[in-house]
Scaffold this motif. Structure first.
Motif, PDB file in Angstrom:
ATOM      1  N   THR A 239      13.825 -43.519  38.689  1.00 27.54           N
ATOM      2  CA  THR A 239      15.158 -43.928  38.236  1.00 27.54           C
ATOM      3  C   THR A 239      15.285 -45.447  38.149  1.00 27.54           C
ATOM      4  OG1 THR A 239      15.855 -43.449  40.487  1.00 27.54           O
ATOM      5  CG2 THR A 239      16.589 -41.929  38.804  1.00 27.54           C
ATOM      6  N   PHE A 240      14.445 -46.186  38.878  1.00 26.38           N
ATOM      7  CA  PHE A 240      14.510 -47.648  38.780  1.00 26.38           C
ATOM      8  C   PHE A 240      14.155 -48.129  37.373  1.00 26.38           C
ATOM      9  CE2 PHE A 240      13.947 -49.297  43.408  1.00 26.38           C
ATOM     10  CZ  PHE A 240      15.182 -48.763  43.696  1.00 26.38           C
ATOM     11  N   LEU A 241      13.153 -47.485  36.770  1.00 30.59           N
ATOM     12  CA  LEU A 241      12.649 -47.986  35.485  1.00 30.59           C
ATOM     13  C   LEU A 241      13.719 -48.035  34.393  1.00 30.59           C
ATOM     14  CD1 LEU A 241       9.091 -46.394  35.486  1.00 30.59           C
ATOM     15  CD2 LEU A 241       9.749 -48.741  36.023  1.00 30.59           C
ATOM     16  N   PRO A 242      14.426 -46.914  34.127  1.00 27.36           N
ATOM     17  CA  PRO A 242      15.459 -47.021  33.087  1.00 27.36           C
ATOM     18  C   PRO A 242      16.550 -48.024  33.424  1.00 27.36           C
ATOM     19  CG  PRO A 242      15.416 -44.809  34.037  1.00 27.36           C
ATOM     20  CD  PRO A 242      14.272 -45.542  34.612  1.00 27.36           C
ATOM     21  N   ILE A 243      16.853 -48.195  34.724  1.00 27.15           N
ATOM     22  CA  ILE A 243      17.915 -49.139  35.099  1.00 27.15           C
ATOM     23  C   ILE A 243      17.474 -50.564  34.778  1.00 27.15           C
ATOM     24  CG2 ILE A 243      19.311 -49.996  37.001  1.00 27.15           C
ATOM     25  CD1 ILE A 243      18.498 -47.255  38.371  1.00 27.15           C
TER      26      ILE A 243
ATOM     27  N   LEU B 177      20.353 -47.950  23.248  1.00 25.44           N
ATOM     28  CA  LEU B 177      19.148 -47.684  24.030  1.00 25.44           C
ATOM     29  C   LEU B 177      19.476 -47.755  25.524  1.00 25.44           C
ATOM     30  CD1 LEU B 177      16.247 -47.018  23.420  1.00 25.44           C
ATOM     31  CD2 LEU B 177      15.706 -49.447  23.544  1.00 25.44           C
ATOM     32  N   ALA B 178      20.232 -48.792  25.887  1.00 22.12           N
ATOM     33  CA  ALA B 178      20.606 -48.938  27.292  1.00 22.12           C
ATOM     34  C   ALA B 178      21.471 -47.763  27.737  1.00 22.12           C
ATOM     35  CB  ALA B 178      21.353 -50.254  27.497  1.00 22.12           C
ATOM     36  N   GLY B 179      22.458 -47.421  26.906  1.00 20.47           N
ATOM     37  CA  GLY B 179      23.330 -46.297  27.244  1.00 20.47           C
ATOM     38  C   GLY B 179      22.536 -45.017  27.375  1.00 20.47           C
ATOM     39  N   GLY B 180      21.583 -44.835  26.460  1.00 20.34           N
ATOM     40  CA  GLY B 180      20.757 -43.635  26.499  1.00 20.34           C
ATOM     41  C   GLY B 180      19.936 -43.564  27.773  1.00 20.34           C
ATOM     42  N   MET B 181      19.398 -44.706  28.184  1.00 21.80           N
ATOM     43  CA  MET B 181      18.578 -44.713  29.405  1.00 21.80           C
ATOM     44  C   MET B 181      19.412 -44.395  30.633  1.00 21.80           C
ATOM     45  SD  MET B 181      16.002 -47.792  28.854  1.00 21.80           S
ATOM     46  CE  MET B 181      14.608 -47.559  27.801  1.00 21.80           C
ATOM     47  N   LEU B 182      20.603 -44.963  30.680  1.00 19.84           N
ATOM     48  CA  LEU B 182      21.463 -44.686  31.819  1.00 19.84           C
ATOM     49  C   LEU B 182      21.910 -43.225  31.809  1.00 19.84           C
ATOM     50  CD1 LEU B 182      23.547 -47.973  31.908  1.00 19.84           C
ATOM     51  CD2 LEU B 182      21.677 -47.303  33.403  1.00 19.84           C
ATOM     52  N   ALA B 183      22.185 -42.706  30.616  1.00 11.61           N
ATOM     53  CA  ALA B 183      22.553 -41.289  30.523  1.00 11.61           C
ATOM     54  C   ALA B 183      21.395 -40.428  31.021  1.00 11.61           C
ATOM     55  CB  ALA B 183      22.905 -40.926  29.080  1.00 11.61           C
ATOM     56  N   PHE B 184      20.175 -40.820  30.646  1.00  9.87           N
ATOM     57  CA  PHE B 184      18.996 -40.087  31.103  1.00  9.87           C
ATOM     58  C   PHE B 184      18.908 -40.117  32.629  1.00  9.87           C
ATOM     59  CE2 PHE B 184      14.612 -39.380  32.145  1.00  9.87           C
ATOM     60  CZ  PHE B 184      14.189 -38.443  31.212  1.00  9.87           C
ATOM     61  N   ALA B 185      19.100 -41.314  33.194  1.00  6.12           N
ATOM     62  CA  ALA B 185      19.026 -41.442  34.655  1.00  6.12           C
ATOM     63  C   ALA B 185      20.106 -40.591  35.322  1.00  6.12           C
ATOM     64  CB  ALA B 185      19.175 -42.907  35.064  1.00  6.12           C
ATOM     65  N   LEU B 186      21.293 -40.587  34.718  1.00  3.04           N
ATOM     66  CA  LEU B 186      22.413 -39.822  35.277  1.00  3.04           C
ATOM     67  C   LEU B 186      22.103 -38.333  35.261  1.00  3.04           C
ATOM     68  CD1 LEU B 186      25.258 -40.223  36.351  1.00  3.04           C
ATOM     69  CD2 LEU B 186      26.117 -39.965  34.033  1.00  3.04           C
ATOM     70  N   SER B 187      21.588 -37.862  34.132  1.00  6.10           N
ATOM     71  CA  SER B 187      21.292 -36.434  33.999  1.00  6.10           C
ATOM     72  C   SER B 187      20.113 -36.047  34.892  1.00  6.10           C
ATOM     73  CB  SER B 187      20.978 -36.110  32.542  1.00  6.10           C
ATOM     74  OG  SER B 187      20.290 -34.892  32.454  1.00  6.10           O
ATOM     75  N   PHE B 188      19.106 -36.903  34.947  1.00  3.14           N
ATOM     76  CA  PHE B 188      17.911 -36.636  35.738  1.00  3.14           C
ATOM     77  C   PHE B 188      18.270 -36.443  37.207  1.00  3.14           C
ATOM     78  CE2 PHE B 188      14.023 -37.947  37.976  1.00  3.14           C
ATOM     79  CZ  PHE B 188      13.106 -37.136  37.326  1.00  3.14           C
ATOM     80  N   ASP B 189      19.338 -37.097  37.634  1.00  2.00           N
ATOM     81  CA  ASP B 189      19.715 -37.126  39.040  1.00  2.00           C
ATOM     82  C   ASP B 189      20.815 -36.130  39.364  1.00  2.00           C
ATOM     83  OD1 ASP B 189      19.817 -38.152  41.630  1.00  2.00           O
ATOM     84  OD2 ASP B 189      21.529 -39.394  41.102  1.00  2.00           O
TER      85      ASP B 189
ATOM     86  N   LEU C 224      23.311 -48.433  43.035  1.00  2.00           N
ATOM     87  CA  LEU C 224      24.354 -47.667  42.362  1.00  2.00           C
ATOM     88  C   LEU C 224      23.754 -46.513  41.571  1.00  2.00           C
ATOM     89  CD1 LEU C 224      27.425 -47.584  41.367  1.00  2.00           C
ATOM     90  CD2 LEU C 224      26.602 -48.822  39.406  1.00  2.00           C
ATOM     91  N   TRP C 225      22.688 -46.805  40.853  1.00  2.00           N
ATOM     92  CA  TRP C 225      22.134 -45.818  39.944  1.00  2.00           C
ATOM     93  C   TRP C 225      21.015 -45.002  40.540  1.00  2.00           C
ATOM     94  CZ3 TRP C 225      23.770 -44.065  35.329  1.00  2.00           C
ATOM     95  CH2 TRP C 225      24.803 -44.766  34.738  1.00  2.00           C
ATOM     96  N   SER C 226      20.505 -45.376  41.707  1.00  2.00           N
ATOM     97  CA  SER C 226      19.368 -44.607  42.199  1.00  2.00           C
ATOM     98  C   SER C 226      19.859 -43.257  42.694  1.00  2.00           C
ATOM     99  CB  SER C 226      18.638 -45.370  43.286  1.00  2.00           C
ATOM    100  OG  SER C 226      19.530 -45.722  44.282  1.00  2.00           O
ATOM    101  N   SER C 227      18.914 -42.366  42.833  1.00  2.00           N
ATOM    102  CA  SER C 227      19.228 -40.957  43.039  1.00  2.00           C
ATOM    103  C   SER C 227      20.167 -40.697  44.209  1.00  2.00           C
ATOM    104  CB  SER C 227      17.924 -40.203  43.248  1.00  2.00           C
ATOM    105  OG  SER C 227      18.203 -38.906  43.693  1.00  2.00           O
ATOM    106  N   TYR C 228      21.216 -39.943  43.908  1.00  2.00           N
ATOM    107  CA  TYR C 228      22.236 -39.562  44.886  1.00  2.00           C
ATOM    108  C   TYR C 228      21.624 -38.799  46.052  1.00  2.00           C
ATOM    109  CZ  TYR C 228      26.058 -36.290  46.219  1.00  2.00           C
ATOM    110  OH  TYR C 228      26.961 -35.510  46.868  1.00  2.00           O
ATOM    111  N   LEU C 229      20.776 -37.819  45.746  1.00  2.00           N
ATOM    112  CA  LEU C 229      20.196 -37.010  46.821  1.00  2.00           C
ATOM    113  C   LEU C 229      19.224 -37.800  47.664  1.00  2.00           C
ATOM    114  CD1 LEU C 229      19.622 -33.609  45.089  1.00  2.00           C
ATOM    115  CD2 LEU C 229      21.127 -34.078  46.992  1.00  2.00           C
ATOM    116  N   VAL C 230      18.464 -38.683  47.012  1.00  2.00           N
ATOM    117  CA  VAL C 230      17.504 -39.481  47.781  1.00  2.00           C
ATOM    118  C   VAL C 230      18.253 -40.410  48.734  1.00  2.00           C
ATOM    119  CG1 VAL C 230      15.674 -41.202  47.613  1.00  2.00           C
ATOM    120  CG2 VAL C 230      15.727 -39.307  46.015  1.00  2.00           C
TER     121      VAL C 230
END
Lengths: 271, 317
Positions: free
Chosen positions: A249-253, A194-206, B136-142
């Motif tokens: 992006t904060f929420l999934p992290i 679940l954690a990996g999936g959320m981070l993957a989601f955040a990565l793709s979303f960004d 680290l994880w927050s949006s690159y573009l932002v």
């Protein structure tokens, strides 16, 4: 006699550490401030006034909504693919010994270790050589490729802690492979996935670099943002979108952190 | 007790198709391994590596100057073009930037990682962890956008320098050749700051992981044997943290090497490798040269990873 030093940090270290954290967070706080500024034409600081009107303006923008929905769709499907492939790979690498294990780990890390522009341009030229038109699916394909590593990292770290004797015990007690998977392995690795999936989601979303190469006319939210960064046309709307993206992006992290907190620190070991 | 019949040492085969599959996989672990590894290896091996090799292959072709079409014959002409003065400048500029960014990232990241690993306890541990993970994880573009706000001429940095009556420092800095410019947002200094900001968090976690693995009694032993804190740091802690720094530098170096968005948004008009690749494959339509340009970071990172592996950096990842 000197071992008492370990209880409190030297002042210089404290200042450097806190200063470093401040350096990381002040720009993010500024994003929140600018979403409320009344200034439209420049990035004036301090803001001449504060207003909420840009939130309404942004809410009524169809282009922002279209980009947001596309981003969510891409991230969802890319995450699903990455979850399956990453878990399979992690299971193989951590549960068995075979020739070429190291190579497999390298192969998984490569799409992240090499600069995104290389992944992007490689996929782009491969698509055009194979006459595949750029579409929603080419974006997903690119995203899934580099999302695998995030799921893989989380799953491998968790698999290491799931003792092999647990699986053997289950088998000895008469469970077949599928039962063992369902009742022993899955509950143990569930939160890591679940954690990996959320981070993957955040990565793709960004993601923006690979998307610029693999996307056609569609614009995901980062692509929309990039266009605004290069040619600012509506600063107030961009300010609001930036703040919302930050919050989203904060929420999934945070969720990923709470899911893997009891384990070793694995959630983000290598984006 | 004696009435108990000993069960057969080998259980009968399981009934049903699922049972048979399960038994088969248990007896043939290689098949199970193939099923597990097949999909991810096919995906990464065929789609990813396939595209990568196809791209690299194109760097050995050349482009016809008149027609603009790709000439599919083996040649090293593209590489000769890559090493021409103008293009070589781009490579040197990018590698210098990546090295500087890596060095400064390590300097800023080390105290954070050190504090988080050795002194932060309980609640503070969580604060530090999230304090590192969120940026680290927050949006690159932002994040880049935030720096556009900061570095703008009317932005917070100019305001702060004015308030502190230090504007002359800023102006003096901008008047310097190469690193200066009209304003921070169009200078190398600006590009450098954004690079450090965006990639530095990747340095913290590996260093922290390496430091956390240093046993506390090693530090105590060093001071019991008369080592001053400085000596302990130099001879015990730092060598043990080095694999972590190298592991972190893989990220900061590689990410800086290939980035084309940060220098495009904050920086002067002089190109970095990523921008050159982007321009060559896009507007110029010179895929062979773009491909040759991508070979540069691949070769540099290949050497880098090879050395990092020898220093044991992969254990710190």
């Amino acid at each position: 006699m000197r071992s008492d030093r370990s209880t409190s940090a030297p002042l210089g270290l404290k200042i450097a550490a806190i200063g470093g954290l401040a350096f990381l967070h002040i720009p993010i706080l500024l994003i929140f401030l600018y979403a409320f500024t009344t200034e439209e034409k420049s990035y004036q600081f301090p803001p001449p006034g504060l207003t909420l009107q840009w939130f309404t303006v942004t809410w009524n923008r169809p282009d922002v909504w279209a980009a947001l929905i596309l981003s969510v769709k891409v991230a969802t499907i890319a995450t699903a693919i990455a979850l399956v492939l990453g878990t399979l790979c992690a299971a193989a690498v951590s549960q068995t010994r075979f020739f070429g294990r190291e190579t497999i780990s390298l192969l998984v890390i490569l799409p992240i270790a090499l600069p995104g522009i290389i992944t992007g341009i490689a996929l782009r030229s491969a698509f055009s050589m194979a006459d595949i038109p750029f579409s929603f699916w080419t974006i997903v394909l690119g995203h899934a490729t580099f999302c695998i590593v995030v799921v893989y990292n989380n799953a491998v770290a968790r698999f290491r802690r799931v003792s092999g004797s647990l699986i053997e015990a289950s088998m000895d007690l008469g469970a077949d492979g599928f039962q063992t998977f369902r009742h022993i392995i899955l509950p143990n690795i569930g939160t890591a996935l679940l954690a990996g999936g959320m981070l993957a989601f955040a990565l793709s979303f960004d993601e923006v670099i690979v998307t610029t190469f693999t996307g056609g006319q569609q614009s995901t939210l980062p692509i929309w943002m990039l266009e605004e960064l290069i040619r600012p046309r509506q600063r107030p709307v961009t300010n609001v979108v930036a703040m919302v993206v930050m919050l989203v992006t904060f929420l999934p992290i945070l969720a990923a952190y709470y899911l893997t907190r009891d384990g070793d620190q694995i959630a983000g070991a290598g984006k | 007790m004696s009435a108990l019949t000993t069960p057969a040492a080998i259980l009968p085969n399981r009934p049903g198709p699922m049972g048979r599959v399960s038994d088969f996989l248990w007896k043939h672990p290689h098949v199970l391994l193939a099923i597990l590894l097949g999909p991810p290896v096919l995906w990464l091996g065929v789609i990813y590596l396939g595209s990568l090799f196809a791209l690299l292959l194109q760097s050995f072709f050349s482009i016809d100057d008149f027609s603009g079409l790709i000439n599919y014959e083996f040649t090293l002409a593209t590489y000769r073009q890559l090493l021409s003065d103008a293009n070589f400048d781009i490579i040197v500029r990018t590698v210098t930037m990546a090295a500087t960014v890596t060095l400064f990232s390590a300097l800023i990241a080390f105290p954070i990682a050190y504090y988080a690993a050795r002194y932060a306890k309980g609640k503070w541990k969580a604060v530090f962890y999230l304090g590192i993970m969120l940026p680290l994880w927050s949006s690159y573009l932002v994040k880049i956008y935030a720096w556009k706000l900061i570095l703008a001429k009317e932005g917070i940095l100019t305001w702060a320098f004015t308030k502190l009556h230090l504007l002359w420092v800023l102006d003096g800095w901008l008047a310097l050749p190469i690193i200066g410019g009209n304003s921070l947002s169009v200078s190398y200094t600006g590009t450098f700051l954004v690079f450090v900001y965006v990639w530095m968090p990747f340095m913290i976690l590996p260093i922290q992981a390496a430091l956390e693995r240093v046993p506390g009694n090693l530090i105590e032993a060093s001071s019991d044997l008369g080592g001053t804190p400085q000596q302990t740091f130099r001879h015990v802690l730092f060598p043990l943290a080095l694999p972590g720094i190298v592991a972190g530098s893989i990220f900061t170096f590689s990410l800086t090497l290939g980035d084309y968005i940060i220098p495009q948004i904050v920086g002067s008009s002089r190109l970095f490798i990523g921008q050159a690749v982007y321009a060559q494959q896009g507007t110029a339509g010179n895929i062979p040269l773009a491909a040759a340009f991508t070979v540069v970071p691949i070769v540099i990172m290949g050497l880098y990873l090879f050395m990092a592996k020898r220093m044991g950096a992969f254990d710190a990842l």
